[in-house]
Design a protein around this motif. Structure first.
Motif: not given
Length: 637
Positions: A120-124
């Protein structure tokens, strides 16, 4: 001011030409500017630099340079911190530097990050990068910065700022996220081309286990997607070769909590490899005129006071034990014992050099956070040696040790290495004359051997200069193994002498040297270097004897017996499983050769041998096979 952009020197007059230069910098994807003195600046500092450094020269820094890649990675760590704060507002940010091959950021957060969190952090982060938010540098008084971060509830940043001696600090703002940082940073988030979050781990604040455990996110970034892909493939290969995983799969060693962290149990297969290494080590040392020693594991604490270890290594030593009213300490090093053996008799200049060698097990306290399989342990066996020689013998002894070291490393398959000469530090013992003689002897020995080396000024140990040899494994990773150290300190502390030709007592020079370092660490490096597929001479099982059916069991037993009689390490499988299964099991154990015995082999008494690479070779009889195996073993291939 002159700015070099893609090899072209562009003159900028005062405040003129800024737009043109910025366009040129953007065209080559410049991330920063580098001064002739090596200082790095944000591209946004262009106007400021022109005003104060009209005569200065700067070079455009691009992402395909080491400095540019480090700037990119540090910027990605800020982007990651920005996203974490957005997704987890309660998280507190601490530090987020770039590293040799990536970056990390430590967060104070109650719940550890999960793989789903990382995704989720990477996509954001990817969404934020596309916005191309600029990185804007701001300066602020130390007092105002403390107030700012206190208002933000970022106590770790306040602690960092309070330790800064300057009156003014720099901050960077990106998309509303503010962080304390010296910089520089990329011009905007879209300068980041390829990144990946890799893993999470616990990390103590400031590396002190007395402080709170933080949650660290590791990541990496590269100039191109192709570079990133290659690095991720490299990391997969590193994972495949991890000695901890292979140690379990191949049943080589284990570590048990109920025994103690950092204490290694060598299983039969691992112990067989260790025996092979030790046998080779002892045989070669005897050939090189070393005298083998065995020394105790403990000694009275006064010995360690006299040697200086209690002063210099106390934090790595264990609590003394009381024995019959006297304090004893478990040994962190072997040196004082070797000195005691030297001093047990009168020595003449004709006796020197005297060379003592020991596979000595020592114990050092390492914090639990740094323990790592075989590579960082608390109990380990050093391939230790000490040479007592006259000062005029140093160079020739160093030459011999260098020859010996390179022979041993090459025997184990390490052909590439880097060499470093470390010179006198600010705090040292001994005379300047001795330091000069010893350093020059080390230098001349390296030059005579034709070895390229780098000088590490001031990185010698307090008692003398040294040579470090760092091997490169099959993945081109560097490992510290061999060290050669010249010591003036211990001979003086222990009043070590020899009777010289002038019939007076003189102090010998003591050379400490380790060829492999510790057996545990060297074994871990070997596992990863070979990926567990050891060469024949080191393999714990060298040949497996496998039958196609139970009919061949008697001939197979005869074959195995002949191999064992010739000192070949053998494993057998005469069961009723299919031959494909047996071959697969032998392959999983990474056994170099499998002798396959069916009716044809039993009738002709020939031997079909399957190599580890899947190739089959037929030998006319046992003698031919033994000749083949002996040649490979004796050649240590």
């Amino acid at each position: 001011m002159v700015i070099n952009i893609a090899g072209e020197a562009i003159q900028r007059d005062g405040g003129q030409g800024a737009d043109d230069i910025l366009k040129r910098l953007k065209k080559v994807n410049a991330l920063a500017l580098k001064s002739a003195e090596g200082y790095l600046f944000d591209i946004s500092s262009l106007a400021e630099l022109a005003g104060v450094k009209d005569a200065a020269e700067f070079t455009a820094v691009t992402i395909d340079s080491p400095e540019g890649l480090a700037i990119c990675r540090h910027s990605v760590s800020h982007i990651m911190a920005h996203v974490v704060k957005d997704l987890y507002p309660a998280a507190k940010v601490t530090i987020g530097p770039s590293t040799e091959d990536g970056f990390y950021y430590d967060f104070d957060i109650d719940t550890p990050f999960t793989p789903d969190d990382l995704s989720a952090i990477e996509k954001a982060m990817q969404r934020l990068i596309k916005k191309n938010n600029p990185f804007v540098r701001k300066t602020m008084s130390k007092a105002d910065a403390i107030k700012l971060f206190q208002a933000m509830g970022e106590g770790y940043k306040v602690e960092i700022i309070e330790a800064i001696e300057a009156d003014e600090v720099s901050l960077y703002e990106e998309g509303g996220f503010i962080d304390l940082c010296r910089g520089p940073h990329v011009p905007g988030t879209a300068s980041v081309r390829a990144f990946k979050l890799l893993k999470t781990a616990g990390a103590y604040w400031r590396g002190d286990e007395k402080n709170k455990m933080l949650q660290r996110i590791y990541g990496t970034a590269f100039a191109t997607q192709e570079d990133l892909k290659r690095h991720l493939e490299f990391l997969e290969e590193v994972k495949r070769r991890d000695h901890r995983r292979l140690g379990k799969e191949l049943d080589l060693f284990s570590i048990h909590d109920d025994i103690g962290a950092g204490l290694i149990l060598w299983h039969p297969s691992g112990a067989m490899i260790r025996k092979t290494i030790e046998d080779f080590w002892r045989e070669e040392h005897i050939k090189a005129d070393y005298k083998l020693l065995y020394t105790p594991h403990i000694a009275k604490i006064d010995l360690w006071k006299k040697s200086g270890h209690l002063d210099f290594y106390k934090e790595n030593m264990y609590t003394p034990m009381d024995i019959d009213g006297a304090d004893y300490e478990i040994k962190p090093m072997n040196c004082p014992f070797h000195i005691a053996i030297y001093k047990s008799a009168l020595r003449s200049y004709r006796d020197l050099p005297i060379k003592y060698a020991e596979l000595g097990t020592v114990y050092r306290y390492e914090r639990s956070g740094v323990l790592h399989g075989l590579l960082r342990v608390r109990g380990f066996t050093q391939d230790d040696a000490h040479i007592f020689c006259r000062i005029d013998q140093i160079e020739s002894e160093i030459l011999d040790v260098l020859d010996f070291t390179l022979f041993v490393l090459r025997t184990f398959g390490f052909e590439k290495y880097d060499v470093y000469l470390s010179t006198r530090p600010d705090k040292y013992v001994g005379t300047l004359d001795n330091w000069e003689v010893a350093t020059e002897a080390l230098r001349k020995a390296l030059q005579k051997k034709g070895l390229k080396y780098e000088t590490d000024p001031g990185e010698g140990v307090f008692y003398g200069p040294k040579i470090d040899i760092k091997v490169k494994d099959s993945l081109n990773r560097q490992w510290q193994c061999s060290t050669i150290q010249v010591d003036f300190n211990l001979p003086e502390r222990f009043d070590v002498t020899y009777r010289a030709s002038d019939d007076k007592e003189h102090m010998p020079i003591m050379i400490h040297r380790a060829l492999m370092g510790s057996l545990e660490r060297f074994f871990g490096i070997l596992i990863e270097h070979y990926g567990g597929a050891f060469p024949l001479w080191l393999a714990p099982v060298q040949v497996s004897v496998l039958t196609i059916s139970e009919r061949q069991a008697e001939f197979a037993k005869e074959t195995a017996a002949a191999l064992m009689k010739a000192n070949i390490r053998v494993e057998t499988d005469y069961g009723d499983e299919k031959i494909g299964y047996k071959i697969r099991q032998s392959s999983l154990k990474k056994i170099p050769y499998a002798v396959l015995i069916g009716d044809k082999e039993m009738e002709s008494r020939s031997l079909t041998v399957r190599k580890r690479n899947g190739e089959n070779v037929v030998f006319a009889d046992m003698n031919n096979l033994l000749d083949f195996l002996r040649e490979e073993i004796e050649g240590r291939r």
